[in-house]
Design an enzyme around this catalytic site. Structure first.
Site, PDB file in Angstrom:
ATOM      1  N   CYS A 297       0.805  -1.229   0.000  1.00  6.62           N
ATOM      2  CA  CYS A 297       0.000   0.000   0.000  1.00  6.62           C
ATOM      3  C   CYS A 297       0.836   1.276   0.000  1.00  6.62           C
ATOM      4  O   CYS A 297       0.297   2.362  -0.205  1.00  6.62           O
ATOM      5  CB  CYS A 297      -0.953   0.005   1.188  1.00  6.62           C
ATOM      6  SG  CYS A 297      -2.119  -1.380   1.184  1.00  6.62           S
TER       7      CYS A 297
ATOM      8  N   ASN B 198     -10.211  -0.181  -0.222  1.00  4.81           N
ATOM      9  CA  ASN B 198      -8.749  -0.132  -0.166  1.00  4.81           C
ATOM     10  C   ASN B 198      -8.203  -0.723  -1.471  1.00  4.81           C
ATOM     11  O   ASN B 198      -8.282  -1.936  -1.690  1.00  4.81           O
ATOM     12  CB  ASN B 198      -8.258  -0.933   1.041  1.00  4.81           C
ATOM     13  CG  ASN B 198      -6.745  -0.927   1.191  1.00  4.81           C
ATOM     14  OD1 ASN B 198      -6.004  -0.682   0.243  1.00  4.81           O
ATOM     15  ND2 ASN B 198      -6.285  -1.219   2.395  1.00  4.81           N
TER      16      ASN B 198
ATOM     17  N   HIS C 257      -3.140   6.979   2.098  1.00  5.07           N
ATOM     18  CA  HIS C 257      -3.605   5.679   1.620  1.00  5.07           C
ATOM     19  C   HIS C 257      -4.963   5.393   2.245  1.00  5.07           C
ATOM     20  O   HIS C 257      -5.144   5.523   3.457  1.00  5.07           O
ATOM     21  CB  HIS C 257      -2.600   4.598   1.996  1.00  5.07           C
ATOM     22  CG  HIS C 257      -3.164   3.221   1.924  1.00  5.07           C
ATOM     23  ND1 HIS C 257      -3.725   2.718   0.771  1.00  5.07           N
ATOM     24  CD2 HIS C 257      -3.281   2.252   2.865  1.00  5.07           C
ATOM     25  CE1 HIS C 257      -4.163   1.491   1.000  1.00  5.07           C
ATOM     26  NE2 HIS C 257      -3.908   1.184   2.259  1.00  5.07           N
TER      27      HIS C 257
END
Length: 336
Positions: free
Chosen positions: A115, A287, A257
């Site tokens: 990520c 996500n 993020h």
């Protein structure tokens, strides 16, 4: 006096999501979960997943094409793809993406930092420009985590979606709008077990044993990951702001993020920055791993949250453990 190294200027922005929309109601029909359970724990209401046969490289090509269009060009000297779900373990996905975009013979390689991948790729591209190795770089964050999730795991399936986002960086003058600066990167490999796919790599394959059931799927230890994500992204934002001569409260927009809505709120509280300065699209896309930050940038411009002249800090946290951040004054551009 030695002339300053070229700065990497953000001049193009593009996004792409697959067609397969999966709502919380869809998941509730398949798993022991509810819309309320998912929203209260993650803030997510929908996410998008690839169709059978559709891969990370396909999403990367579409996002890259749009970023190049946004920059008003059809060329880049290098292509960097941030992904942890490459089309194949070998070779890297980036060379094929470059070829499909009509960029033969350019440098092209992948960056794997889960990520944090897009921020790491952004830093790598800025380095290529600063050293004169490239005059422009196409940076793409793309992942298809739906392909590595346990179909029966209600937690990970609720959280993750697929997507791709991309930016074009060009050589420019330090201090001009869009210049990437204040880079702050870090890692802690002693906690790699917190976010992992246990099987499929040389560690498991070299033992000669078959993967145990479920080891081929993504696994995450939620509570410690939450704590680490909040701490590391908060510290990273502060470090980038300081390197740019800003205070955290001077930052107009923070683009983290998009891991979890509660993580975004906790970082805002820790930094003492109003929550409305944090760009958020996790409710719409979930996500999306390495695609998360560039997709949020695209939505931030489309929603009017990101405007020219604003002080902006980007930050990511992911497996490795890895974390990183970068800052810029937002430039004039039209995303595609």
């Amino acid at each position: 006096m030695t002339p300053a190294a070229p700065a990497a200027i953000l001049c193009g922005l593009g996004s792409w999501l697959p067609d397969g929309e999966v709502t919380n109601a869809d998941l509730a029909a398949q798993l022991d979960t509810t819309d309320d359970w998912i929203r209260s724990r993650t803030g997510i209401r929908t996410r998008y997943v690839v169709a059978p046969g559709e891969a990370t490289g396909d999403l990367a090509v579409e996002a890259g094409r749009r970023a190049l269009k946004s920059a008003g060009t059809d060329h880049a000297d290098a292509v960097v793809v941030a992904t942890s779900t490459p089309d194949r373990p070998c070779p890297a996905t980036a060379p094929e993406v470059a070829s499909r975009l009509g960029l033969p013979d350019v440098a092209a390689f992948d960056v794997a930092a889960v990520c944090t991948g897009f921020v790491y790729a952004l830093a790598t591209a800025a380095g290529l420009i600063a050293t004169g190795a490239a005059g422009s770089v196409l940076v793409i964050g793309a992942d298809t985590f739906s392909t590595i999730l346990d179909p029966a795991d209600r937690t990970t399936r609720a959280i993750f979606g697929d997507g791709a986002g991309a930016v074009v960086l060009r050589a420019g003058v330090p201090g001009e709008p869009g210049a990437i600066g204040g880079l702050a990167l870090g890692s802690d490999g002693s906690r790699s077990e917190l976010i992992e796919v246990p099987a499929g790599g040389s560690r498991q394959r070299s033992t000669g044993r078959a993967a145990a059931p479920g080891e081929e799927y993504f696994a995450m230890q939620g509570r410690p990951v939450f704590a680490e994500a909040v701490r590391r992204m908060s510290e990273s934002v502060e470090a980038t702001a300081a390197r740019l001569g800003w205070r955290a409260e001077d930052v107009d927009r923070v683009v983290l993020h998009q891991a979890n809505a509660r993580i975004l709120a906790a970082v805002a509280a820790r930094l003492g920055v109003p929550a409305d300065r944090f760009v958020a699209n996790i409710d719409r896309v979930g996500n999306t791993v390495a695609a998360s930050v560039p997709l949020a940038l695209g939505d931030g411009v489309a929603d009017g949250e990101l405007r020219p002249g604003q002080k902006v800090v980007l930050a990511g946290f992911g497996g490795g453990l890895t974390w990183g951040s970068a800052g810029l004054v937002w430039p004039e551009l039209t995303p595609a």
